[in-house]
Scaffold this motif. Sequence first.
Motif, PDB file in Angstrom:
ATOM      1  N   PRO A 130       0.739  -1.310  -0.093  1.00  0.00           N
ATOM      2  CA  PRO A 130      -0.107  -0.123  -0.175  1.00  0.00           C
ATOM      3  C   PRO A 130       0.947   1.363  -0.005  1.00  0.00           C
ATOM      4  CG  PRO A 130       0.071  -1.052   2.141  1.00  0.00           C
ATOM      5  CD  PRO A 130       0.436  -2.150   1.085  1.00  0.00           C
ATOM      6  N   GLU A 131       2.087   1.090   0.505  1.00  0.00           N
ATOM      7  CA  GLU A 131       2.837   2.365   0.571  1.00  0.00           C
ATOM      8  C   GLU A 131       3.866   2.488  -0.563  1.00  0.00           C
ATOM      9  OE1 GLU A 131       2.492   4.698   2.874  1.00  0.00           O
ATOM     10  OE2 GLU A 131       0.978   3.239   3.887  1.00  0.00           O
ATOM     11  N   ARG A 132       4.109   1.519  -1.283  1.00  0.00           N
ATOM     12  CA  ARG A 132       4.723   1.483  -2.226  1.00  0.00           C
ATOM     13  C   ARG A 132       4.381   0.869  -3.475  1.00  0.00           C
ATOM     14  NH1 ARG A 132      10.189   2.080  -0.895  1.00  0.00           N
ATOM     15  NH2 ARG A 132      10.363   2.844  -2.773  1.00  0.00           N
ATOM     16  N   PHE A 323      -4.232   5.144 -11.389  1.00  0.00           N
ATOM     17  CA  PHE A 323      -5.408   6.004 -10.980  1.00  0.00           C
ATOM     18  C   PHE A 323      -6.345   5.295  -9.844  1.00  0.00           C
ATOM     19  CE2 PHE A 323      -5.655   8.048 -15.567  1.00  0.00           C
ATOM     20  CZ  PHE A 323      -4.755   9.049 -15.118  1.00  0.00           C
ATOM     21  N   PRO A 324      -6.879   3.931 -10.027  1.00  0.00           N
ATOM     22  CA  PRO A 324      -7.617   3.369  -9.184  1.00  0.00           C
ATOM     23  C   PRO A 324      -6.949   3.426  -7.664  1.00  0.00           C
ATOM     24  CG  PRO A 324      -7.783   2.113 -11.099  1.00  0.00           C
ATOM     25  CD  PRO A 324      -6.604   2.934 -11.275  1.00  0.00           C
ATOM     26  N   LEU A 325      -5.684   3.141  -7.642  1.00  0.00           N
ATOM     27  CA  LEU A 325      -5.084   2.895  -6.592  1.00  0.00           C
ATOM     28  C   LEU A 325      -4.943   4.219  -5.749  1.00  0.00           C
ATOM     29  CD1 LEU A 325      -3.790   0.567  -8.337  1.00  0.00           C
ATOM     30  CD2 LEU A 325      -1.837   0.245  -6.633  1.00  0.00           C
ATOM     31  N   VAL A 329      -8.965   2.936  -0.943  1.00  0.00           N
ATOM     32  CA  VAL A 329      -8.257   2.331   0.134  1.00  0.00           C
ATOM     33  C   VAL A 329      -8.100   1.123   0.206  1.00  0.00           C
ATOM     34  CG1 VAL A 329      -8.498   2.532   2.761  1.00  0.00           C
ATOM     35  CG2 VAL A 329      -9.392   4.320   1.463  1.00  0.00           C
ATOM     36  N   THR A 330      -9.145   0.057  -0.043  1.00  0.00           N
ATOM     37  CA  THR A 330      -8.969  -1.154   0.096  1.00  0.00           C
ATOM     38  C   THR A 330      -8.697  -2.039  -1.332  1.00  0.00           C
ATOM     39  OG1 THR A 330     -11.225  -1.784  -0.266  1.00  0.00           O
ATOM     40  CG2 THR A 330     -10.571  -1.070   1.997  1.00  0.00           C
ATOM     41  N   ALA A 331      -8.188  -3.371  -1.083  1.00  0.00           N
ATOM     42  CA  ALA A 331      -8.134  -3.874  -2.151  1.00  0.00           C
ATOM     43  C   ALA A 331      -9.196  -4.308  -3.191  1.00  0.00           C
ATOM     44  CB  ALA A 331      -7.054  -5.602  -1.861  1.00  0.00           C
ATOM     45  N   ASP A 332     -10.319  -4.653  -2.310  1.00  0.00           N
ATOM     46  CA  ASP A 332     -11.476  -4.815  -3.030  1.00  0.00           C
ATOM     47  C   ASP A 332     -11.917  -3.948  -3.727  1.00  0.00           C
ATOM     48  OD1 ASP A 332     -11.807  -7.281  -2.110  1.00  0.00           O
ATOM     49  OD2 ASP A 332     -12.979  -6.697  -0.191  1.00  0.00           O
ATOM     50  N   ASP A 333     -11.967  -2.432  -3.320  1.00  0.00           N
ATOM     51  CA  ASP A 333     -12.102  -1.361  -4.037  1.00  0.00           C
ATOM     52  C   ASP A 333     -11.399  -1.142  -5.186  1.00  0.00           C
ATOM     53  OD1 ASP A 333     -14.400  -0.514  -2.409  1.00  0.00           O
ATOM     54  OD2 ASP A 333     -13.211   0.701  -1.098  1.00  0.00           O
TER      55      ASP A 333
END
Length: 397
Positions: A130-132, A323-325, A329-333
């Motif tokens: 998530p941070e990289r 763009f989506p990342l 927030v979550t992997a599902d989203d």
Amino acid sequence: MMKRQSKQKVILLISTIFVVSLNLRPAVTSIGPMLDIIRRDLILTNTQVSLLTALPVFCMGLFALLSPWLNRRIGLSNSMYLMLIIIGAATALRGVYSNYISLVFSAILIGIAIAVIGPLLSAMIKQNFPERATSVIGIYSFGMGVGSTLGAGLTAVFFSYTNSYSFSLAIWAVFAVVGIFFWKASQNVQRQVKQQDEMLKTEPKSPWRNKKAWLFLLFFGLQASAFFSIITWLVPIALDSGMSLVQASSLLSLVTIIQIVLNLFFPIIYERFPKRKLWLLFFLGMGLVAIGLMWTGVSLLLWISAFFMGVPLAGLFPIALLFPLDETVTADDTNAWTSMMQTGGFIMAGFLPMLIALIYDLTGDHHYTLMILFLLFIAMIFLTFLIGDREVKTVNK
């Protein structure tokens, strides 16, 4: 000891992402250098033969929504195994049956498999890094670029040695075998990802009513349209300008080599200087310069244009993937947004190479091809101002 094991798992997962992403382009880009040869051998029109690159792209869009469904039904690990097997079998089929129907059938299967793999990889990256995410997306994009380059550049070389376009297209099934091996090696890591996803109790928010998501879809579709049109038609454009098949294929190889080198370079810089709008305008400006140089038809300028065109091909796709990342927030989203973006975007991208083929069949003039590409880049500049700069989302504690 635990730190060493954790580091080994991270390296294994990144290596797996790279190897799996290698499979997402060669079966498509290997067709471009063989277009004229296949067309003459099977007595096809340009429109018919362009289906071999257009159909996988259509399927990448039409079946992208299968990714979250398959993940829920049979799990992440089994979904990836199935898709890699499909890519390998469909690619190998081209070496067994060298007729138009089998080529079309394999193109459809390959497109479906790529459609499912893409969003799964993006969700994995969001979950594990998530941070990289920007840097790891660079690995993902780099792997696709390597696969694209090898498919575009070496297919003509294989053909020159074997005089068999069937073998030259089928050889890329080897990547699927390697991908399955790496996926098996990283299976424990994948189980952990699945267990973490199952712990998330929130339902992913649908992006279909979100204006930003639609802008992302349009931009992704335009950049994918530009990519597949350039990969498909650069060699025929160069042949019309007087180059030999080997020279024209080398021109395409130069584009893709520049692309893969910069695929690693740009995401790292972008992570440090995340001014999305400025980067996009830079890439799109380089693309316009490249198209202008191609328009001249002069051999030396074609080589220079190939260098310039590698820049937007390297930069636009990783930013579009981010763009989506950036917005979730979550992997599902992330999976939901990426699936939507790729569904509509790849459907758009499937039309353009066919439109170019149809216009070329009617006119016999690739100046119209370059005009379409020019208008694509202008449209992306307009969308860049609507999208604006990134908005980093954080989890509410």
